[in-house]
Design a protein around this motif. Structure first.
Motif, PDB file in Angstrom:
ATOM      1  N   PHE A  94       0.843  -1.212   0.000  1.00 42.24           N
ATOM      2  CA  PHE A  94       0.000   0.000   0.000  1.00 42.24           C
ATOM      3  C   PHE A  94       0.871   1.252   0.000  1.00 42.24           C
ATOM      4  CE2 PHE A  94      -0.763   3.019   3.528  1.00 42.24           C
ATOM      5  CZ  PHE A  94      -1.596   3.913   2.883  1.00 42.24           C
ATOM      6  N   PHE A  95       1.884   1.250   0.863  1.00 39.01           N
ATOM      7  CA  PHE A  95       2.747   2.426   0.996  1.00 39.01           C
ATOM      8  C   PHE A  95       3.516   2.694  -0.300  1.00 39.01           C
ATOM      9  CE2 PHE A  95       6.720   4.493   2.490  1.00 39.01           C
ATOM     10  CZ  PHE A  95       6.148   5.639   3.032  1.00 39.01           C
ATOM     11  N   LYS A  96       4.005   1.639  -0.927  1.00 45.00           N
ATOM     12  CA  LYS A  96       4.773   1.794  -2.171  1.00 45.00           C
ATOM     13  C   LYS A  96       3.918   2.384  -3.297  1.00 45.00           C
ATOM     14  CE  LYS A  96       7.351  -1.712  -3.469  1.00 45.00           C
ATOM     15  NZ  LYS A  96       7.777  -3.119  -3.674  1.00 45.00           N
ATOM     16  N   HIS A  97       2.602   2.195  -3.217  1.00 43.21           N
ATOM     17  CA  HIS A  97       1.734   2.627  -4.308  1.00 43.21           C
ATOM     18  C   HIS A  97       1.004   3.946  -4.033  1.00 43.21           C
ATOM     19  CE1 HIS A  97       2.443  -1.558  -5.543  1.00 43.21           C
ATOM     20  NE2 HIS A  97       2.190  -1.113  -6.757  1.00 43.21           N
ATOM     21  N   ILE A  98       1.439   4.673  -3.000  1.00 43.71           N
ATOM     22  CA  ILE A  98       0.930   6.043  -2.849  1.00 43.71           C
ATOM     23  C   ILE A  98       1.542   6.863  -3.973  1.00 43.71           C
ATOM     24  CG2 ILE A  98       0.928   8.122  -1.414  1.00 43.71           C
ATOM     25  CD1 ILE A  98       0.937   6.371   1.048  1.00 43.71           C
ATOM     26  N   LYS A  99       0.726   7.320  -4.892  1.00 44.48           N
ATOM     27  CA  LYS A  99       1.248   7.941  -6.121  1.00 44.48           C
ATOM     28  C   LYS A  99       1.777   9.349  -5.886  1.00 44.48           C
ATOM     29  CE  LYS A  99      -1.715   5.202  -9.153  1.00 44.48           C
ATOM     30  NZ  LYS A  99      -2.863   5.189 -10.067  1.00 44.48           N
ATOM     31  N   TYR A 101       2.171  11.782  -2.655  1.00 47.40           N
ATOM     32  CA  TYR A 101       1.928  11.976  -1.229  1.00 47.40           C
ATOM     33  C   TYR A 101       1.539  13.425  -0.920  1.00 47.40           C
ATOM     34  CZ  TYR A 101       6.474  14.239  -0.495  1.00 47.40           C
ATOM     35  OH  TYR A 101       7.523  15.100  -0.523  1.00 47.40           O
ATOM     36  N   GLU A 102       1.893  14.383  -1.806  1.00 45.34           N
ATOM     37  CA  GLU A 102       1.557  15.783  -1.551  1.00 45.34           C
ATOM     38  C   GLU A 102       0.054  16.037  -1.628  1.00 45.34           C
ATOM     39  OE1 GLU A 102       3.868  18.445  -3.871  1.00 45.34           O
ATOM     40  OE2 GLU A 102       5.742  17.939  -2.857  1.00 45.34           O
ATOM     41  N   THR A 103      -0.665  15.208  -2.366  1.00 46.85           N
ATOM     42  CA  THR A 103      -2.126  15.330  -2.419  1.00 46.85           C
ATOM     43  C   THR A 103      -2.782  14.067  -1.864  1.00 46.85           C
ATOM     44  OG1 THR A 103      -2.155  14.477  -4.689  1.00 46.85           O
ATOM     45  CG2 THR A 103      -2.061  16.876  -4.415  1.00 46.85           C
ATOM     46  N   TYR A 104      -2.049  13.312  -1.061  1.00 45.76           N
ATOM     47  CA  TYR A 104      -2.573  12.045  -0.555  1.00 45.76           C
ATOM     48  C   TYR A 104      -3.857  12.274   0.246  1.00 45.76           C
ATOM     49  CZ  TYR A 104      -3.201   7.734   1.974  1.00 45.76           C
ATOM     50  OH  TYR A 104      -3.762   6.595   2.491  1.00 45.76           O
ATOM     51  N   LEU A 513      -2.454   5.701   8.073  1.00 51.70           N
ATOM     52  CA  LEU A 513      -2.341   6.385   6.784  1.00 51.70           C
ATOM     53  C   LEU A 513      -3.356   5.847   5.780  1.00 51.70           C
ATOM     54  CD1 LEU A 513       1.541   6.640   6.349  1.00 51.70           C
ATOM     55  CD2 LEU A 513      -0.053   8.552   6.650  1.00 51.70           C
ATOM     56  N   GLU A 514      -3.569   4.545   5.803  1.00 53.41           N
ATOM     57  CA  GLU A 514      -4.436   3.937   4.798  1.00 53.41           C
ATOM     58  C   GLU A 514      -5.868   4.464   4.868  1.00 53.41           C
ATOM     59  OE1 GLU A 514      -5.667  -0.485   3.126  1.00 53.41           O
ATOM     60  OE2 GLU A 514      -5.637  -0.066   5.265  1.00 53.41           O
ATOM     61  N   VAL A 515      -6.333   4.812   6.067  1.00 54.81           N
ATOM     62  CA  VAL A 515      -7.743   5.201   6.194  1.00 54.81           C
ATOM     63  C   VAL A 515      -7.989   6.688   5.940  1.00 54.81           C
ATOM     64  CG1 VAL A 515      -8.190   3.340   7.824  1.00 54.81           C
ATOM     65  CG2 VAL A 515      -7.612   5.607   8.708  1.00 54.81           C
ATOM     66  N   PHE A 516      -6.935   7.479   5.716  1.00 52.56           N
ATOM     67  CA  PHE A 516      -7.111   8.922   5.550  1.00 52.56           C
ATOM     68  C   PHE A 516      -8.099   9.284   4.435  1.00 52.56           C
ATOM     69  CE2 PHE A 516      -5.242  13.189   4.160  1.00 52.56           C
ATOM     70  CZ  PHE A 516      -5.981  13.906   5.083  1.00 52.56           C
ATOM     71  N   PRO A 517      -8.014   8.679   3.238  1.00 53.70           N
ATOM     72  CA  PRO A 517      -9.006   9.019   2.204  1.00 53.70           C
ATOM     73  C   PRO A 517     -10.440   8.742   2.652  1.00 53.70           C
ATOM     74  CG  PRO A 517      -7.147   7.833   1.236  1.00 53.70           C
ATOM     75  CD  PRO A 517      -6.987   7.740   2.720  1.00 53.70           C
ATOM     76  N   ASP A 518     -10.648   7.651   3.405  1.00 51.18           N
ATOM     77  CA  ASP A 518     -11.995   7.339   3.899  1.00 51.18           C
ATOM     78  C   ASP A 518     -12.452   8.358   4.942  1.00 51.18           C
ATOM     79  OD1 ASP A 518     -12.221   5.083   2.303  1.00 51.18           O
ATOM     80  OD2 ASP A 518     -11.386   3.760   3.836  1.00 51.18           O
ATOM     81  N   VAL A 519     -11.514   8.831   5.762  1.00 50.70           N
ATOM     82  CA  VAL A 519     -11.854   9.832   6.771  1.00 50.70           C
ATOM     83  C   VAL A 519     -12.359  11.107   6.089  1.00 50.70           C
ATOM     84  CG1 VAL A 519     -10.947  11.333   8.596  1.00 50.70           C
ATOM     85  CG2 VAL A 519     -10.273   8.930   8.515  1.00 50.70           C
ATOM     86  N   ILE A 520     -11.692  11.504   5.003  1.00 46.92           N
ATOM     87  CA  ILE A 520     -12.124  12.699   4.263  1.00 46.92           C
ATOM     88  C   ILE A 520     -13.530  12.502   3.703  1.00 46.92           C
ATOM     89  CG2 ILE A 520     -11.714  14.076   2.179  1.00 46.92           C
ATOM     90  CD1 ILE A 520      -8.734  13.827   2.709  1.00 46.92           C
ATOM     91  N   GLN A 521     -13.777  11.337   3.115  1.00 45.53           N
ATOM     92  CA  GLN A 521     -15.108  11.080   2.554  1.00 45.53           C
ATOM     93  C   GLN A 521     -16.172  11.087   3.647  1.00 45.53           C
ATOM     94  OE1 GLN A 521     -15.834  10.999  -0.696  1.00 45.53           O
ATOM     95  NE2 GLN A 521     -13.670  11.318  -1.147  1.00 45.53           N
TER      96      GLN A 521
END
Length: 590
Positions: A94-99, A101-104, A513-521
């Motif tokens: 998962f970490f390797k595929h963060i495209k 990180y500045e807009t993660y 870190l993995e759940v951050f996009p879900d937290v925003i949603q």
């Protein structure tokens, strides 16, 4: 595919293979810290389709997953809860595929319909105060959260620039002002006008006391005080377009607008569009006429127009007075429709207004639906509680409000006092210190307000908010600055991330870190900056635990050093991204 989505598919397959049953949904929750595991499946809801002991069912599903799913490393059962341990390789991958990180965490535009967010909406008879600060911070951050979730957003406000309140300030300035201006006094325009609102109230109370002494009842005195009658006459002249009154109104409102802009700039919020009550208060009339034709409204014998909402569990609401003049509801109906005309791509609106207006917005939204506007189903009242101080409730008329500008300055002073006590900034120049005090003070204020669920009332304590320990803005800012210090020392570190065996503290950071996009949603769906704020606090806590337990720059293997530096960098950027959504700055050094 997300971890939860992947496990969902595998668990449904397990249930089908083991029990010959179809499971519609799988209930997940975070694994409690006292148990081993990374994610927990709640077994009890499965008993609706699977008969048996939940412990046995969980054991069978867990074993199936361990035997057939590579990412499942192990499991344990606690009562009716299946705790699943995920293989390190999943999190490393998962970490390797963060495209980027500045807009993660941020989503690309996903919807062609925009959202309009209204906030601030002040009166022009006084400066912004602590209550307005909560309003603008909530509205601005919700707008930024919606943007981060993939929505197009317009930020707006409606300025309440007409009515008896501004006439009171205008009359007091005429009586007592001696032609003073913001330039001649050195005061911000909104403060100057606010002072005259307080002077009006003082004179009004004195006249009431005199009239009571002459034998009038308190109610009679309040209605017949000469200064109030004069202010009411001024309002009638304004509505009739009297040239002198309108000129004075424009001049004093102009002072206030300049003052507001300075405050908004200091707080760090902005707007895309301004609406003015003086221009919108008649807007709804034509839609009332249309609603009469379609029986949304009805006319009473005295000529007033009403909407009967009793079948919807509400009451009857007046929308036009008997003399044909508009009420607030009329104005709000018209303003909402005008906004859609101005911005045809808007498919919904968020109104940031205190909870004392809950009923008003229920009525407004329902009337707009009855008028047939499809977008009315996407209207949301971001209702919030009051902000109290240890000294008690604020009152504008008595001049006991906490002025927003004074509060911002006080926060910087408090940050300075606490920083000096801790000796944190001894090596800084005076200019660097001053800038940092403002960043810390304003960050503390914003975070203290935004970490609380909007619906809850807040008791605001400036000193408590600037504590460098605990759930505060300065604690998170300090964590970010610590990470930047690590990155400066590690400059040039570069290696391939592979064959990493995760320390438990590293794994915990990756899980966060993995759940951050879900937290925003989730924050966007719930219109809650508190979800972002408390997520970032948890991330900062986890990083500090990692920092104290794992050697970053002194790692035995170069690959581990690189991974830990990269992990630190991503955590730092995620803190920055989360705080950016909340409108909070982070310092590079602290």
């Amino acid at each position: 595919m997300k971890l939860q989505d992947t496990l969902d598919l595998h668990i449904k397959s397990a249930v089908k293979a083991l029990f010959k049953s179809e499971l519609e949904t799988v209930e997940f929750q975070a694994t409690r810290k006292e148990f081993a595991g990374d994610i927990t499946v709640v077994v009890f809801p499965m008993l609706r389709v699977i008969k048996g002991n939940p412990l046995v069912i969980g054991e069978q599903i867990g074993q199936y997953l361990k035997d057939n799913v590579d990412l499942v490393k192990g499991f344990n059962i606690v009562k009716g809860f299946l705790n699943i341990e995920i293989d390190d390789s999943y999190y490393v991958n998962f970490f390797k595929h963060i495209k980027d990180y500045e807009t993660y965490g941020f989503s690309d535009l996903m919807d062609d319909k925009a959202v309009m967010v209204e906030y601030s909406s002040p009166n022009t008879n006084k400066p912004l105060h602590l209550g307005h600060v909560r309003n603008v911070l909530l509205g601005y951050s919700v707008a930024e959260i919606l943007k981060a979730s993939g929505k197009k957003v317009y930020k707006t406000q409606i300025i309440n620039d007409r009515g008896i309140h501004i006439c009171k300030s205008m009359l007091a300035w005429q009586r007592y002002g001696n032609e003073e201006t913001p330039i001649s006094t050195g005061l911000k325009g909104d403060k100057l006008v606010g002072n005259y609102y307080v002077k009006f109230d003082k004179a009004y109370k004195e006249e009431i006391s005199d009239l009571i002494a002459q034998g009038k009842t308190e109610e009679e005195a309040k209605k017949t005080a000469p200064i109030l009658l004069e202010a009411q006459d001024m309002l009638r002249k304004w509505e009739a377009g009297d040239a002198d009154v309108v000129a004075l109104w424009k001049k004093m409102n102009g002072w206030v607008y300049e003052g507001f802009e300075q405050t908004y700039k200091a707080i760090g919020v902005d707007f895309d569009k301004y609406y003015y009550e003086s221009q919108t208060y008649l807007l709804g009339k034509e839609f009332i006429v249309e609603g009469l034709k379609t029986d949304v409204f009805y006319r009473k014998e005295d000529g007033s127009v009403w909407c009967d909402l009793t079948d919807d569990g509400l009451d009857e609401k007046i929308v036009l007075r008997s003399d044909g003049t508009a009420v607030y509801m009329t104005q709000d109906i018209g303003t909402a429709i005008q906004r859609i005309k101005d911005y045809p791509d808007v498919g919904g609106m968020v109104y940031t207004v205190g909870n004392e207006q809950d009923y008003h917005f229920k009525v407004l939204f329902l009337i707009l639906k009855k008028l047939g506007f499809d977008w009315a189903k996407n209207l949301y009242h971001l209702s919030y509680g009051m902000v109290d101080l240890p000294s008690g409730k604020m009152k504008s008329r008595e001049g006991t409000v906490v002025d927003a500008d004074d509060l911002i300055q006080e926060m910087a002073r408090t940050a300075e006092e606490i920083s000096k006590e801790l000796g944190k900034l001894d090596e800084y120049s005076e200019a660097e210190k001053k800038a940092l005090y403002k960043t810390i003070g304003l960050g503390a204020l914003k975070y203290y307000i935004l970490k609380v669920d909007p619906k809850k009332r807040i008791l605001f304590d400036p000193k408590e908010s600037i504590d460098f320990q605990g759930n505060t803005g300065p604690f998170i800012q300090y964590t970010y600055a610590r990470i930047q210090s690590i990155l400066r020392k590690a400059e040039g570190t570069d290696a391939e991330i592979s064959n990493i065996i995760l320390h438990e503290k590293e794994k915990q950071l990756l899980k966060q870190l993995e759940v951050f996009p879900d937290v925003i949603q989730n924050a966007a769906e719930q219109h809650s900056p508190a979800l972002i704020a408390n997520y970032i606090y948890d991330l900062a806590k986890d990083f500090n635990s990692f920092y104290q337990n794992v050697s970053i720059l002194g790692a035995d293997k170069y690959e581990d050093k690189y991974f830990r530096v990269a992990l630190s960098k991503t955590v730092g950027q995620t803190i920055r991204n989360g705080f950016e959504i909340l409108g909070i700055d982070v310092p590079e050094r602290m």
